[in-house]
Design a protein around this motif. Sequence first.
Motif, PDB file in Angstrom:
ATOM      1  N   ILE A 164      -4.861  -4.919 -10.853  1.00  0.00           N
ATOM      2  CA  ILE A 164      -3.874  -4.953  -9.143  1.00  0.00           C
ATOM      3  C   ILE A 164      -4.140  -3.759  -8.714  1.00  0.00           C
ATOM      4  O   ILE A 164      -3.593  -4.603  -6.799  1.00  0.00           O
ATOM      5  CB  ILE A 164      -2.594  -4.422 -10.786  1.00  0.00           C
ATOM      6  CG1 ILE A 164      -2.161  -5.696 -11.597  1.00  0.00           C
ATOM      7  CG2 ILE A 164      -1.275  -4.871  -9.104  1.00  0.00           C
ATOM      8  CD1 ILE A 164      -1.175  -5.061 -12.465  1.00  0.00           C
ATOM      9  N   LEU A 165      -4.942  -3.051  -8.315  1.00  0.00           N
ATOM     10  CA  LEU A 165      -4.336  -2.128  -7.877  1.00  0.00           C
ATOM     11  C   LEU A 165      -6.070  -2.680  -7.149  1.00  0.00           C
ATOM     12  O   LEU A 165      -5.414  -2.452  -5.347  1.00  0.00           O
ATOM     13  CB  LEU A 165      -4.680  -0.684  -8.134  1.00  0.00           C
ATOM     14  CG  LEU A 165      -4.184   0.169  -8.268  1.00  0.00           C
ATOM     15  CD1 LEU A 165      -4.555   1.109  -9.203  1.00  0.00           C
ATOM     16  CD2 LEU A 165      -2.639   0.589  -7.333  1.00  0.00           C
ATOM     17  N   ALA A 187      -9.811   2.812  -7.905  1.00  0.00           N
ATOM     18  CA  ALA A 187      -8.788   2.065  -7.622  1.00  0.00           C
ATOM     19  C   ALA A 187      -7.999   2.485  -6.512  1.00  0.00           C
ATOM     20  O   ALA A 187      -7.725   2.120  -5.842  1.00  0.00           O
ATOM     21  CB  ALA A 187      -8.987   1.289  -8.911  1.00  0.00           C
ATOM     22  N   TYR A 188      -7.557   3.119  -7.265  1.00  0.00           N
ATOM     23  CA  TYR A 188      -6.105   4.488  -6.180  1.00  0.00           C
ATOM     24  C   TYR A 188      -6.803   4.564  -4.647  1.00  0.00           C
ATOM     25  O   TYR A 188      -6.466   4.205  -3.690  1.00  0.00           O
ATOM     26  CB  TYR A 188      -5.495   4.819  -7.083  1.00  0.00           C
ATOM     27  CG  TYR A 188      -4.102   5.777  -6.546  1.00  0.00           C
ATOM     28  CD1 TYR A 188      -2.917   5.145  -6.161  1.00  0.00           C
ATOM     29  CD2 TYR A 188      -4.148   7.101  -6.002  1.00  0.00           C
ATOM     30  CE1 TYR A 188      -2.067   5.568  -5.074  1.00  0.00           C
ATOM     31  CE2 TYR A 188      -3.532   7.444  -4.970  1.00  0.00           C
ATOM     32  CZ  TYR A 188      -2.335   6.996  -4.959  1.00  0.00           C
ATOM     33  OH  TYR A 188      -1.357   7.780  -3.696  1.00  0.00           O
ATOM     34  N   THR A 242       0.816  -1.556  -0.110  1.00  0.00           N
ATOM     35  CA  THR A 242       0.173   0.150   0.305  1.00  0.00           C
ATOM     36  C   THR A 242       0.538   1.391   0.131  1.00  0.00           C
ATOM     37  O   THR A 242       0.699   1.993   0.906  1.00  0.00           O
ATOM     38  CB  THR A 242      -0.835   0.347   1.422  1.00  0.00           C
ATOM     39  OG1 THR A 242      -1.745  -1.167   1.123  1.00  0.00           O
ATOM     40  CG2 THR A 242      -2.147   0.598   0.997  1.00  0.00           C
ATOM     41  N   CYS A 243       1.660   1.532  -0.671  1.00  0.00           N
ATOM     42  CA  CYS A 243       2.687   2.930  -0.967  1.00  0.00           C
ATOM     43  C   CYS A 243       1.874   3.445  -1.924  1.00  0.00           C
ATOM     44  O   CYS A 243       2.235   3.376  -3.540  1.00  0.00           O
ATOM     45  CB  CYS A 243       4.356   1.947  -1.417  1.00  0.00           C
ATOM     46  SG  CYS A 243       5.296   3.578  -1.600  1.00  0.00           S
ATOM     47  N   HIS A 244       1.938   4.699  -0.704  1.00  0.00           N
ATOM     48  CA  HIS A 244       0.702   5.851  -1.723  1.00  0.00           C
ATOM     49  C   HIS A 244       2.071   6.099  -2.907  1.00  0.00           C
ATOM     50  O   HIS A 244       0.702   6.220  -4.262  1.00  0.00           O
ATOM     51  CB  HIS A 244       0.526   6.561  -0.816  1.00  0.00           C
ATOM     52  CG  HIS A 244       1.796   8.069  -0.718  1.00  0.00           C
ATOM     53  ND1 HIS A 244       2.802   6.978   0.490  1.00  0.00           N
ATOM     54  CD2 HIS A 244       2.110   8.854  -1.280  1.00  0.00           C
ATOM     55  CE1 HIS A 244       3.435   8.037   0.249  1.00  0.00           C
ATOM     56  NE2 HIS A 244       3.654   9.306  -0.394  1.00  0.00           N
ATOM     57  N   GLU A 261      -7.681   4.576   0.957  1.00  0.00           N
ATOM     58  CA  GLU A 261      -8.373   4.664   2.268  1.00  0.00           C
ATOM     59  C   GLU A 261      -8.632   3.750   2.694  1.00  0.00           C
ATOM     60  O   GLU A 261      -8.995   3.588   3.861  1.00  0.00           O
ATOM     61  CB  GLU A 261      -9.704   5.397   1.338  1.00  0.00           C
ATOM     62  CG  GLU A 261      -9.665   6.866   0.418  1.00  0.00           C
ATOM     63  CD  GLU A 261     -11.097   6.447  -0.232  1.00  0.00           C
ATOM     64  OE1 GLU A 261     -11.652   5.645  -0.181  1.00  0.00           O
ATOM     65  OE2 GLU A 261     -11.330   8.077  -0.635  1.00  0.00           O
ATOM     66  N   SER A 262      -8.327   2.501   2.242  1.00  0.00           N
ATOM     67  CA  SER A 262      -8.031   1.355   2.669  1.00  0.00           C
ATOM     68  C   SER A 262      -6.790   1.108   4.126  1.00  0.00           C
ATOM     69  O   SER A 262      -7.481  -0.301   5.026  1.00  0.00           O
ATOM     70  CB  SER A 262      -8.486  -0.168   2.519  1.00  0.00           C
ATOM     71  OG  SER A 262      -6.876  -0.575   1.312  1.00  0.00           O
TER      72      SER A 262
END
Length: 182
Positions: A90-91, A172-173, A65-67, A178-179
């Motif tokens: 993939i995201l 999706a990003y 989860t690297c922004h 947010e997750s």
Amino acid sequence: MERPESLRQIVQQKFGFVPQLFEELLRTNPAVAEAYLQAGTALQQGVLSPLEQQVVQLAIATHNTCHYCTAAHGTAALGMGLSPEAVDAILEGQLPDDERLALLVETTRQVIERRGWLSEDALQELEARGLNRAALYEIIALVGIKTITNYINHLAHTPVDEVFRPVTGRPAYRRLMESTAV
């Protein structure tokens, strides 16, 4: 010439600009920037195509989860012809439609989740599906390299460069980010 400045010039030549990640590395620990650059240069001689490497790195960055790296590798993959739907898949933890890319994403996730402990049966299955040891070892190398930058971006809250915005605007990003809000 001072080491950070010479590395900055190398980064500028390689990417056409100095990404925020490298600004952080050059400011804080140029040795890490140099190690990352050298590893990336070495893997250009690997067995995976540039697009395949981007897809693997996107899968790693998504897992972590690297922004920053999801935006960077998603944008790079789009620029190499990967469809927006494949990036979204993939995201979202799914697989792209392309069979080879799906195999690479699936294998990357297995390597990460099992910390490299793949059974002999799993290795034989990967081989039967067309993924040899050379490709597997390259995936493992990419996991190591990406984990470094993913974790640094987590600590530094590295701002995402404007050039990587094609991915950050995707639903999706946003859902992925947010997750795992810290």
